[in-house]
Design a protein around this motif. Structure first.
Motif, PDB file in Angstrom:
ATOM      1  N   ALA A   1       3.944   3.873  -3.618  1.00 53.88           N
ATOM      2  CA  ALA A   1       3.580   4.970  -3.679  1.00 53.88           C
ATOM      3  C   ALA A   1       3.908   5.984  -2.201  1.00 53.88           C
ATOM      4  CB  ALA A   1       1.822   5.608  -3.894  1.00 53.88           C
TER       5      ALA A   1
ATOM      6  N   GLY B   1       0.674  -1.035  -0.158  1.00 54.77           N
ATOM      7  CA  GLY B   1      -0.095   0.087   0.325  1.00 54.77           C
ATOM      8  C   GLY B   1       1.175   1.545  -0.143  1.00 54.77           C
ATOM      9  N   VAL B   2       0.130   2.260   0.417  1.00 53.19           N
ATOM     10  CA  VAL B   2       1.636   3.503  -0.249  1.00 53.19           C
ATOM     11  C   VAL B   2       1.723   3.967   1.266  1.00 53.19           C
ATOM     12  CG1 VAL B   2      -1.324   5.012   1.194  1.00 53.19           C
ATOM     13  CG2 VAL B   2       1.085   6.190  -0.430  1.00 53.19           C
TER      14      VAL B   2
ATOM     15  N   HIS C   1       2.930   9.427   0.254  1.00 54.46           N
ATOM     16  CA  HIS C   1       2.927  10.669   1.043  1.00 54.46           C
ATOM     17  C   HIS C   1       3.104  10.778   2.023  1.00 54.46           C
ATOM     18  CE1 HIS C   1      -0.385  12.618   1.471  1.00 54.46           C
ATOM     19  NE2 HIS C   1      -0.873  13.740   0.826  1.00 54.46           N
TER      20      HIS C   1
END
Lengths: 357, 357
Positions: free
Chosen positions: A262, A38-39, A264
């Motif tokens: 990903a 996941g991110v 962030h």
């Protein structure tokens, strides 16, 4: 019951050989889209101390084939002390007893239940080691016998375990600029691996004639000049600033770990320390063309060829952790800990709820 | 010591008034950039059951002013049963004892330590209720006395608590198409709030003449036609499909909760159920112009004016949870639980490590 494991118990439940076997299987699944990371989300916040930030970092991964998902959480006080070679990111052990806060929560994809909770310290070394080991397994020459390890710290130990697990290594040379550290490393890993591990004072002496060179320094500046690479070597690095772009350019075959994970980042107003080190890393990734390099799963699945001859210089850039790796190690740890009867238990009901949410 | 709290203990430690006061302060901080929500990350995975997916969801937030950060984790088995009104997302209580897995971990931004761990069930209602309550506090007429609640489920209870906390409400009407549910709701909340809560059979009878209308249905199709809105009303919704676009267009002043919260979804190969409901929500957000609406923090900070007259119809669209809300509620819960001596304790050393990671 949900298992709570200490670092010592995680260590006992995660032998390098088991870890490598699980990674081999799981990276193939990842490459086929049958597992996922996941991110990676981070929130950086100012603290009362002007030189420190608070970082809350989460990453997650799911491996359906192992029926587990994992979330790793780091809750850290960070500083960036200025060294002779630039800023260096350092975690402050601010938890009581001078401890760090890095946790893994392992979940079942069948019931959703939390299976286990444990600190990430041992996992952090094993996952990095196993990833480098996996690349070496498929890229190094089969007859590789001599390995050079650059660095004598925590991660250097993981590299030693990994290379010993994938090749019949008879000699490991440990380079560190600090005599007491390289000697301690040689003593520890000679004993643990039953292999001749030698402390080496000069980097060029460690590298000369080695079949495998494993970078594991904390250096904020490049340490391995391109002219030290020799035909047939396999070389890897854990850190974006450790190799010169020219060193990477000299390799015949270069794989990167994974791309496109990903990321962030959220910065709370005032959390502006060390923006420049992030920028430096990004620039370097561009300079070495990382965005065009093939990735570890493509190597494992045979989608991109690896070494073509005994004279090729192969390279693996093991940058950035993946949430996925915590699911894979969690799978191994949980099964083994149950088998060995390790850990404390708390009722799973403490961590589940009769209410939907 | 790290606190482990049950839903019952969380309920005792999170009175709506305290929750609202903390939200009021924290949303202002959020608006000034002095608090943050991280990325909402979800991994969807196929399971052995063709009709079910596994979802591992994380969200996080940090409020430096409260010296806390929180991570919320949901580890769910999801199905999308087809109803008369389309697909409906449903969590399956697959954990042993027929339970759900939603957890909050609360951390100190000063030491990094895990302060508390608890299920998210109660928090989930209180955070949604408090957010709607905060909007009503600043948008509803000061002399509002009558509230209509659409729905009689779990979230409807949170809306009742919230409106009772911000206005001197003397009458609440509960509309639900199911007689037994609306009667049970009226009985429960009359008793809990000491307010006259009446079950109402027809939605238009509940809404007619109400000062505040709080949508809290599970409906997959719009339930509130625009012509039922009356001058001076304050109206809110928790669910993107609950109102017609025309209903939203009829309001004079519309605030949305927060926009721009980063969302990252990873689908493992085969996890393709219910893609269409996501698309439907996105389309609706576009149709109602949500991307141009002012947000709750702008209302609280006075950057965008709210109600201009007693005849304005005001509206609040309380869509999507924020990791930030779990840090705010965590702050209230932890202080209160310590004060009241609630919860079980486990040694914080179980969740920290002498090793950096």
């Amino acid at each position: 019951m949900t298992l709570i494991l200490s670092n010592e118990e995680v260590e006992a439940a995660l032998p390098m050989a088991d870890c490598l076997a699980a990674f081999d299987e799981a990276y193939r699944a990842l490459g086929r889209g049958a597992a996922a990371t996941g991110v990676r989300g981070e929130i950086l916040s100012p603290t009362e101390r002007p030189e420190a930030l608070y970082s809350l970092l989460t990453m997650a991964g799911v491996v359906p084939g192992f029926e587990v998902g994992a979330v790793r959480i780091n809750s850290d006080i960070l500083t960036w002390p200025r060294t002779a070679h630039g800023l260096r990111r350092e975690k402050v052990p601010a938890a009581s007893g001078g401890r760090y806060v890095g946790l893994v929560l392992l979940f079942s994809t069948v019931t959703g239940e939390p299976l286990a909770v444990y600190p990430d310290g041992i996992v952090q070394r094993m996952r990095v080691g196993a990833t480098s080991g996996l690349a070496a397994k498929y890229l190094a020459r089969d007859d590789a016998r001599t390995a050079a390890i650059l660095g004598a710290g925590w991660q250097a130990g993981g590299q030693a375990m990994a290379i010993a697990a994938v090749r019949s290594v008879t000699e490991i040379r440990c380079y560190s600029p600090t005599a007491v550290r390289r000697r301690a490393f040689a003593e520890e890993w000679s004993r643990k691996l039953g292999i001749d591990v030698r402390p080496v004072e000069r980097l060029e002496d460690a590298v000369a004639g080695a079949d495998v060179v494993l970078g594991a320094t904390n250096s904020m500046q490049p340490v391995l000049p391109p002219d030290l690479l020799e035909p047939g070597m396999h070389v890897s690095s854990l850190k974006r600033l450790e190799f010169y772009p020219e060193t990477i350019a000299r390799a015949d075959v270069v794989f990167t770990h994974m791309r496109g994970g990903a990321v962030h980042m959220t910065r709370i107003a005032g959390a502006d320390l060390a923006r420049d080190t992030d920028a430096a890393k990004e620039n370097l990734a561009k300079a070495v063309g990382q965005s065009a390099m093939p990735m570890l799963p493509e190597l494992l699945l045979g989608e991109v060829p690896g070494r073509r001859s005994a004279r090729d210089i192969t390279m693996f850039l093991n940058y950035a952790g993946l949430g996925f790796q915590f699911a894979v190690t969690g799978h191994v740890i949980y099964r083994k800990a149950r088998e060995l009867g390790l850990g404390r238990e708390i009722p799973t009901d403490w961590l589940t709820s009769a209410l939907p949410s």
